[in-house]
Design a protein around this motif. Structure first.
Motif, PDB file in Angstrom:
ATOM      1  N   GLY A  17       0.890  -1.076  -0.021  1.00  0.00           N
ATOM      2  CA  GLY A  17       0.114   0.053   0.132  1.00  0.00           C
ATOM      3  C   GLY A  17       1.034   1.252  -0.084  1.00  0.00           C
ATOM      4  N   CYS A  18       1.907   1.196   0.520  1.00  0.00           N
ATOM      5  CA  CYS A  18       2.853   2.329   0.750  1.00  0.00           C
ATOM      6  C   CYS A  18       3.570   2.602  -0.532  1.00  0.00           C
ATOM      7  CB  CYS A  18       4.077   2.201   1.741  1.00  0.00           C
ATOM      8  SG  CYS A  18       3.348   2.367   3.481  1.00  0.00           S
ATOM      9  N   LEU A  19       3.894   1.525  -1.324  1.00  0.00           N
ATOM     10  CA  LEU A  19       4.390   1.670  -2.551  1.00  0.00           C
ATOM     11  C   LEU A  19       3.329   2.260  -3.775  1.00  0.00           C
ATOM     12  CD1 LEU A  19       6.874   1.394  -4.555  1.00  0.00           C
ATOM     13  CD2 LEU A  19       5.630  -1.050  -5.172  1.00  0.00           C
ATOM     14  N   VAL A  20       2.207   1.909  -3.635  1.00  0.00           N
ATOM     15  CA  VAL A  20       0.959   2.401  -4.444  1.00  0.00           C
ATOM     16  C   VAL A  20       0.833   3.894  -4.091  1.00  0.00           C
ATOM     17  CG1 VAL A  20      -1.317   2.020  -4.717  1.00  0.00           C
ATOM     18  CG2 VAL A  20      -0.110   0.172  -4.584  1.00  0.00           C
ATOM     19  N   THR A  21       0.961   4.143  -2.858  1.00  0.00           N
ATOM     20  CA  THR A  21       0.586   5.591  -2.480  1.00  0.00           C
ATOM     21  C   THR A  21       1.668   6.573  -2.908  1.00  0.00           C
ATOM     22  OG1 THR A  21      -0.396   6.247  -0.227  1.00  0.00           O
ATOM     23  CG2 THR A  21       1.844   6.487  -0.224  1.00  0.00           C
ATOM     24  N   LEU A  22       2.865   5.836  -3.291  1.00  0.00           N
ATOM     25  CA  LEU A  22       3.769   6.815  -3.996  1.00  0.00           C
ATOM     26  C   LEU A  22       3.558   7.035  -5.352  1.00  0.00           C
ATOM     27  CD1 LEU A  22       6.837   7.919  -3.817  1.00  0.00           C
ATOM     28  CD2 LEU A  22       7.707   5.697  -4.672  1.00  0.00           C
ATOM     29  N   ALA A  23       2.950   6.084  -6.070  1.00  0.00           N
ATOM     30  CA  ALA A  23       2.773   6.255  -7.180  1.00  0.00           C
ATOM     31  C   ALA A  23       1.467   6.875  -7.467  1.00  0.00           C
ATOM     32  CB  ALA A  23       2.494   4.722  -8.095  1.00  0.00           C
ATOM     33  N   ASP A  24       0.558   6.910  -6.427  1.00  0.00           N
ATOM     34  CA  ASP A  24      -0.652   7.605  -6.614  1.00  0.00           C
ATOM     35  C   ASP A  24      -0.388   9.193  -6.612  1.00  0.00           C
ATOM     36  OD1 ASP A  24      -2.611   5.809  -6.707  1.00  0.00           O
ATOM     37  OD2 ASP A  24      -3.411   5.742  -4.598  1.00  0.00           O
ATOM     38  N   ASN A  25       0.731   9.608  -6.716  1.00  0.00           N
ATOM     39  CA  ASN A  25       0.776  11.060  -6.823  1.00  0.00           C
ATOM     40  C   ASN A  25       0.724  11.695  -8.347  1.00  0.00           C
ATOM     41  OD1 ASN A  25       1.752  12.875  -4.403  1.00  0.00           O
ATOM     42  ND2 ASN A  25       3.135  11.078  -3.937  1.00  0.00           N
ATOM     43  N   PRO A 130      -2.050   3.476   4.478  1.00  0.00           N
ATOM     44  CA  PRO A 130      -0.659   3.940   4.280  1.00  0.00           C
ATOM     45  C   PRO A 130      -0.737   5.517   4.343  1.00  0.00           C
ATOM     46  CG  PRO A 130      -2.097   3.555   2.263  1.00  0.00           C
ATOM     47  CD  PRO A 130      -3.083   3.336   3.510  1.00  0.00           C
ATOM     48  N   PRO A 131       0.410   6.052   4.471  1.00  0.00           N
ATOM     49  CA  PRO A 131       0.597   7.465   4.439  1.00  0.00           C
ATOM     50  C   PRO A 131      -0.028   8.008   3.125  1.00  0.00           C
ATOM     51  CG  PRO A 131       2.850   6.496   4.632  1.00  0.00           C
ATOM     52  CD  PRO A 131       1.757   5.512   4.428  1.00  0.00           C
ATOM     53  N   CYS A 132      -0.669   9.265   3.251  1.00  0.00           N
ATOM     54  CA  CYS A 132      -1.317   9.787   2.121  1.00  0.00           C
ATOM     55  C   CYS A 132      -0.186  10.065   0.964  1.00  0.00           C
ATOM     56  CB  CYS A 132      -2.176  10.934   2.597  1.00  0.00           C
ATOM     57  SG  CYS A 132      -1.440  12.424   2.929  1.00  0.00           S
ATOM     58  N   PRO A 133      -0.708  10.294  -0.150  1.00  0.00           N
ATOM     59  CA  PRO A 133       0.204  10.520  -1.224  1.00  0.00           C
ATOM     60  C   PRO A 133       0.826  11.915  -1.252  1.00  0.00           C
ATOM     61  CG  PRO A 133      -2.000   9.510  -2.127  1.00  0.00           C
ATOM     62  CD  PRO A 133      -2.134   9.826  -0.679  1.00  0.00           C
ATOM     63  N   GLN A 134       0.268  13.011  -0.738  1.00  0.00           N
ATOM     64  CA  GLN A 134       0.947  14.125  -0.568  1.00  0.00           C
ATOM     65  C   GLN A 134       1.988  14.050   0.479  1.00  0.00           C
ATOM     66  OE1 GLN A 134      -2.230  13.601  -0.518  1.00  0.00           O
ATOM     67  NE2 GLN A 134      -3.482  14.906  -2.133  1.00  0.00           N
ATOM     68  N   GLU A 135       1.797  13.290   1.560  1.00  0.00           N
ATOM     69  CA  GLU A 135       2.833  13.347   2.627  1.00  0.00           C
ATOM     70  C   GLU A 135       4.235  12.968   2.197  1.00  0.00           C
ATOM     71  OE1 GLU A 135       2.493  14.688   5.474  1.00  0.00           O
ATOM     72  OE2 GLU A 135       4.043  13.492   6.500  1.00  0.00           O
ATOM     73  N   VAL A 136       4.131  11.623   1.269  1.00  0.00           N
ATOM     74  CA  VAL A 136       5.493  11.270   0.890  1.00  0.00           C
ATOM     75  C   VAL A 136       6.008  12.264  -0.228  1.00  0.00           C
ATOM     76  CG1 VAL A 136       4.454   9.683  -0.894  1.00  0.00           C
ATOM     77  CG2 VAL A 136       6.570   9.143   0.007  1.00  0.00           C
TER      78      VAL A 136
END
Ligand code: SF4
Ligand code: SF4
Length: 253
Positions: A17-25, A130-136
């Motif tokens: 989920g964290c990797l997906v969140t990175l791509a979700d930007n 996971p962390p939100c996309p904006q956070e990462v």
């Protein structure tokens, strides 16, 4: 513009989920990769098999002590990165992987999942699951400004990243009681109910708009603490909020 920083994502025992969140930007990720950071290591996103030297390493997932490869990779990532980040609740506190006690159908030999700071020194936590996309994305921009920016940008980046560094210094043990001491008893709770929704054993219930923790039921997984938006509340960030947001907005234009 100064040369880019290098970022990697080391995937340990997590749900991706964290990797997906990175791509979700989405476009934000392209901008990040165009101007600020080269992604040099990441499961499925980068075709590199060995941990390279990097400025920032985001570690997703907890570390299984029975898995020698994971332990070695984590130690190697620590040696080869300037800033090591516990990326998400599992890396920071164990989170739902604390539940694993062996006997899983596909990984029967894996029993001991620990937060990564039990194996290596960690510089910074990005909590949540996971962390939100904006956070990462913000952390990546701020890491760039900290390493490559002018004095003013370095100061803003320091103000933004300090609470996340303090979270790492606080350690990897977090439970329902910590939520009570650090958030609820400090009057910081805003009654959002995220902790109750996160708790895998339903040890947190909302009563009259505030969380109530059943200590006997708590398995000390840290999920509620990782997920609570107020567990790393910091007035330095509030006081520099406009400058920080302007710096991020400017960087992403
Ligand atoms: S209260 Fe629930 S979520 Fe929080 S640490 Fe205990 S078991 Fe985990
Ligand atoms: S997640 Fe944090 S702010 Fe939200 S209800 Fe729970 S303790 Fe309060």
């Amino acid at each position: 513009m100064a040369e880019k920083i290098t970022i990697g994502e080391l995937h340990l025992s997590g749900c991706t989920g964290c990797l997906v969140t990175l791509a979700d930007n989405y476009e934000g990720l392209f901008k990040l990769l165009d101007d600020y950071a080269d992604l040099v290591y990441a499961l499925t996103l980068v075709d590199v098999r060995h941990v390279p030297e990097m400025d920032v390493c985001l570690v997703e997932g907890s570390c299984c002590l029975d898995d020698k490869l994971s332990v070695e990779e984590l130690k190697e990532a620590r040696e080869k990165s300037k800033v090591l980040v516990a990326y998400g609740g599992c890396a920071a506190y164990g989170n739902i992987t604390r539940f694993c006690r062996g006997g899983q159908w596909n990984q029967p030999g894996q029993e001991a999942f620990v937060p990564i700071s039990e194996v290596v020194d960690v510089d910074l936590y990005i909590p949540s699951c996971p962390p939100c996309p904006q956070e990462v994305r913000n952390v990546a921009v701020m890491a760039y400004l900290l390493l490559k920016g002018n004095e003013e940008q370095k100061n803003l980046a320091t103000a933004y990243l300090t609470p996340l560094m303090q979270l790492a210094q606080r350690g990897n043990e977090a439970c329902g009681c910590d939520l009570m001491y650090d958030v609820i008893n400090q009057g910081l709770c805003m009654g959002c109910g995220t902790c109750a929704g996160t708790c895998p054993v339903r040890a947190v219930t909302m009563e009259y708009g505030k969380p109530n923790v059943n200590r006997d039921q708590c398995i000390k997984c840290g999920a509620c603490y990782a997920q609570c938006p107020r567990s790393w509340f910091n007035f330095d960030v509030m006081n520099n909020y406009e400058g920080i947001m302007d710096a991020i907005k400017g960087a992403m234009q």
